[in-house]
Design a protein around this motif. Structure first.
Motif, PDB file in Angstrom:
ATOM      1  N   ILE A  37     -35.394   6.480  23.333  1.00 30.30           N
ATOM      2  CA  ILE A  37     -35.297   5.102  23.815  1.00 30.30           C
ATOM      3  C   ILE A  37     -34.817   4.171  22.711  1.00 30.30           C
ATOM      4  CG2 ILE A  37     -36.706   3.126  24.554  1.00 30.30           C
ATOM      5  CD1 ILE A  37     -38.311   5.194  26.256  1.00 30.30           C
ATOM      6  N   ARG A  38     -35.363   4.325  21.524  1.00 30.01           N
ATOM      7  CA  ARG A  38     -34.905   3.491  20.400  1.00 30.01           C
ATOM      8  C   ARG A  38     -33.431   3.737  20.085  1.00 30.01           C
ATOM      9  NH1 ARG A  38     -40.024   4.925  18.202  1.00 30.01           N
ATOM     10  NH2 ARG A  38     -39.049   6.481  16.838  1.00 30.01           N
ATOM     11  N   TYR A  39     -33.049   5.012  20.138  1.00 34.02           N
ATOM     12  CA  TYR A  39     -31.652   5.370  19.845  1.00 34.02           C
ATOM     13  C   TYR A  39     -30.708   4.760  20.882  1.00 34.02           C
ATOM     14  CZ  TYR A  39     -27.465   8.320  19.866  1.00 34.02           C
ATOM     15  OH  TYR A  39     -26.169   8.771  19.884  1.00 34.02           O
ATOM     16  N   TYR A  40     -31.057   4.887  22.154  1.00 34.51           N
ATOM     17  CA  TYR A  40     -30.176   4.374  23.210  1.00 34.51           C
ATOM     18  C   TYR A  40     -30.109   2.850  23.205  1.00 34.51           C
ATOM     19  CZ  TYR A  40     -29.992   9.146  24.945  1.00 34.51           C
ATOM     20  OH  TYR A  40     -29.801  10.504  25.050  1.00 34.51           O
ATOM     21  N   LYS A  41     -31.218   2.203  22.927  1.00 32.15           N
ATOM     22  CA  LYS A  41     -31.201   0.736  22.829  1.00 32.15           C
ATOM     23  C   LYS A  41     -30.292   0.281  21.683  1.00 32.15           C
ATOM     24  CE  LYS A  41     -35.695  -0.547  24.795  1.00 32.15           C
ATOM     25  NZ  LYS A  41     -37.026  -1.141  24.502  1.00 32.15           N
ATOM     26  N   ARG A  42     -30.440   0.947  20.544  1.00 32.39           N
ATOM     27  CA  ARG A  42     -29.624   0.586  19.379  1.00 32.39           C
ATOM     28  C   ARG A  42     -28.140   0.853  19.650  1.00 32.39           C
ATOM     29  NH1 ARG A  42     -32.063   3.570  16.217  1.00 32.39           N
ATOM     30  NH2 ARG A  42     -30.634   5.336  16.059  1.00 32.39           N
ATOM     31  N   THR A  43     -27.848   1.979  20.251  1.00 33.84           N
ATOM     32  CA  THR A  43     -26.457   2.332  20.540  1.00 33.84           C
ATOM     33  C   THR A  43     -25.852   1.388  21.559  1.00 33.84           C
ATOM     34  OG1 THR A  43     -26.947   4.664  20.072  1.00 33.84           O
ATOM     35  CG2 THR A  43     -24.920   4.188  21.268  1.00 33.84           C
ATOM     36  N   ALA A  44     -26.626   1.034  22.580  1.00 35.57           N
ATOM     37  CA  ALA A  44     -26.139   0.094  23.601  1.00 35.57           C
ATOM     38  C   ALA A  44     -25.788  -1.252  22.978  1.00 35.57           C
ATOM     39  CB  ALA A  44     -27.170  -0.078  24.702  1.00 35.57           C
ATOM     40  N   ALA A  45     -26.589  -1.681  22.013  1.00 33.81           N
ATOM     41  CA  ALA A  45     -26.331  -2.957  21.339  1.00 33.81           C
ATOM     42  C   ALA A  45     -25.138  -2.854  20.388  1.00 33.81           C
ATOM     43  CB  ALA A  45     -27.572  -3.398  20.570  1.00 33.81           C
ATOM     44  N   ASP A  46     -25.062  -1.748  19.657  1.00 31.25           N
ATOM     45  CA  ASP A  46     -23.978  -1.579  18.681  1.00 31.25           C
ATOM     46  C   ASP A  46     -22.622  -1.407  19.348  1.00 31.25           C
ATOM     47  OD1 ASP A  46     -25.812  -1.759  16.644  1.00 31.25           O
ATOM     48  OD2 ASP A  46     -25.928   0.406  16.273  1.00 31.25           O
ATOM     49  N   TYR A  47     -22.623  -0.838  20.553  1.00 29.17           N
ATOM     50  CA  TYR A  47     -21.356  -0.569  21.249  1.00 29.17           C
ATOM     51  C   TYR A  47     -21.262  -1.358  22.550  1.00 29.17           C
ATOM     52  CZ  TYR A  47     -20.757   3.293  17.963  1.00 29.17           C
ATOM     53  OH  TYR A  47     -20.600   4.040  16.824  1.00 29.17           O
ATOM     54  N   GLU A  48     -21.782  -2.556  22.534  1.00 27.55           N
ATOM     55  CA  GLU A  48     -21.773  -3.386  23.737  1.00 27.55           C
ATOM     56  C   GLU A  48     -20.347  -3.616  24.230  1.00 27.55           C
ATOM     57  OE1 GLU A  48     -24.104  -7.358  25.364  1.00 27.55           O
ATOM     58  OE2 GLU A  48     -23.790  -7.081  23.220  1.00 27.55           O
ATOM     59  N   ASP A  49     -20.192  -3.632  25.550  1.00 23.80           N
ATOM     60  CA  ASP A  49     -18.897  -3.849  26.204  1.00 23.80           C
ATOM     61  C   ASP A  49     -17.922  -2.695  25.997  1.00 23.80           C
ATOM     62  OD1 ASP A  49     -19.753  -6.363  27.126  1.00 23.80           O
ATOM     63  OD2 ASP A  49     -19.112  -7.320  25.267  1.00 23.80           O
ATOM     64  N   THR A  50     -18.433  -1.526  25.669  1.00 23.09           N
ATOM     65  CA  THR A  50     -17.594  -0.333  25.554  1.00 23.09           C
ATOM     66  C   THR A  50     -18.142   0.750  26.467  1.00 23.09           C
ATOM     67  OG1 THR A  50     -18.842   0.754  23.774  1.00 23.09           O
ATOM     68  CG2 THR A  50     -17.176  -0.896  23.122  1.00 23.09           C
ATOM     69  N   LYS A  51     -17.340   1.783  26.663  1.00 21.34           N
ATOM     70  CA  LYS A  51     -17.778   2.905  27.492  1.00 21.34           C
ATOM     71  C   LYS A  51     -19.009   3.571  26.899  1.00 21.34           C
ATOM     72  CE  LYS A  51     -16.084   7.157  29.630  1.00 21.34           C
ATOM     73  NZ  LYS A  51     -14.924   8.091  29.758  1.00 21.34           N
ATOM     74  N   MET A  52     -19.056   3.638  25.576  1.00 19.09           N
ATOM     75  CA  MET A  52     -20.206   4.258  24.925  1.00 19.09           C
ATOM     76  C   MET A  52     -21.468   3.433  25.130  1.00 19.09           C
ATOM     77  SD  MET A  52     -20.489   5.812  21.107  1.00 19.09           S
ATOM     78  CE  MET A  52     -21.917   6.781  20.636  1.00 19.09           C
TER      79      MET A  52
END
Length: 300
Positions: free
Chosen positions: A179-194
């Motif tokens: 959950i921490r990883y996905y939250k961080r990744t979602a924020a770091d790659y916002e507005d992208t497919k990733m």
């Protein structure tokens, strides 16, 4: 001069067509040679324990010969993966790992392919009852190939592994890490497919733990941030909305949770094409209520 230029261009174009045709013909030959091997591969996968060594040797030799004859084929990477898969079925895990590592060595610029090959390496350790080495290998994918779909799949895969073995503490720890990883990744790659993929995995983490409110919030964020981004197909939007509806009606037994979510999206982002559909969903919930059908009644 102009005529000569036209002839020159025509020759170049003709050469391109010939080379393209030869390349496609080469791929066709590889596909044709691979087809029978792949059928045998599928057959031995059904029950590899009873398969004689000779059958494995024939398939291994077949894949090896094709790879050596057509090393530049676009199908060659997949053949390396299949070859490793045959070794896995044979329980020759060292040979399988060698085959997968060859993929990484030969195609270093293809990060997704390398990540998939490394994941297969992890599977060999897992099949060999060496979870410590397997988990280390899986985790290394996140570090070495962070912007790949395979890397994104790792945290929830590890959590699912522990869940399948009824290890409650390890499962909970793994989900929190995921959950921490996905939250961080979602924020770091916002507005992208990733970023979108990270939110999808995050919603899956919540769904697998029956954390319904957090799942709905995450699915709502997906609708609000990515519905108009071009990264989502219509079927993906439909699935997200259906999941929200099912959770609201059957798990939380409260239509208003979905209605409030949809109305908030409409109010914050007026004029979007999605809003027309959301308004229809809201209206459907209102009609259910007008007919006296409450969410709590659906489970009776």
């Amino acid at each position: 001069m102009k005529k000569a230029l036209i002839i020159y261009l025509a020759l170049l174009f003709g050469l391109f067509v010939v080379l393209f045709a030869l390349d496609r013909k080469g791929d066709y030959i590889v596909e044709k040679k691979t087809w029978e091997l792949y059928r045998k591969h599928i057959d031995i996968a059904k029950d590899p324990v009873v398969i004689p060594d000779r059958a494995f040797e024939d398939i291994i030799a077949g894949y090896t010969n094709i790879i050596s004859q057509y090393p530049d084929s676009r199908l060659a990477p997949e053949l390396h993966i299949r070859l490793g898969g045959v070794y896995m079925l044979r329980k020759d895990y060292e040979a399988a790992r060698k085959s997968f590592h060859e993929v990484i060595t030969l195609y270093p610029d293809n990060k997704e392919l390398s990540a998939q090959a490394m994941f297969k390496v992890g599977e060999t350790y897992e099949l060999d009852d060496n979870w410590v080495k397997a988990s280390q290998t899986y985790t290394s994918i996140i570090k070495d190939y962070p912007e790949t779909d395979t890397a994104l799949s790792v945290p929830i895969y590890i959590a699912t592994y522990y869940r399948g073995r009824n290890n409650f503490q390890k499962t909970m720890e793994a989900y929190e890490i995921a959950i921490r990883y996905y939250k961080r990744t979602a924020a770091d790659y916002e507005d992208t497919k990733m970023g979108l993929s990270a939110l999808r995995y995050l919603s899956n983490c919540y769904l697998e733990q029956n954390r319904w409110n957090e799942a709905i919030d995450t699915l709502g964020a997906i609708l609000e941030k990515y519905a108009s981004s071009g990264h989502m197909a219509v079927k993906d939007l439909d699935m997200a909305i259906k999941t929200i509806n099912i959770i609201s009606a059957y798990e939380l037994k409260d239509y208003d949770i979905a209605v409030s979510l949809y109305q908030g999206i409409i109010d914050r982002q007026p004029g979007r094409p999605l809003n027309t559909y959301l308004e229809k969903v809201i209206d459907a919930f209102k009609q259910l209520r007008e007919k006296g059908i409450e969410a709590a009644d659906l489970n009776k």
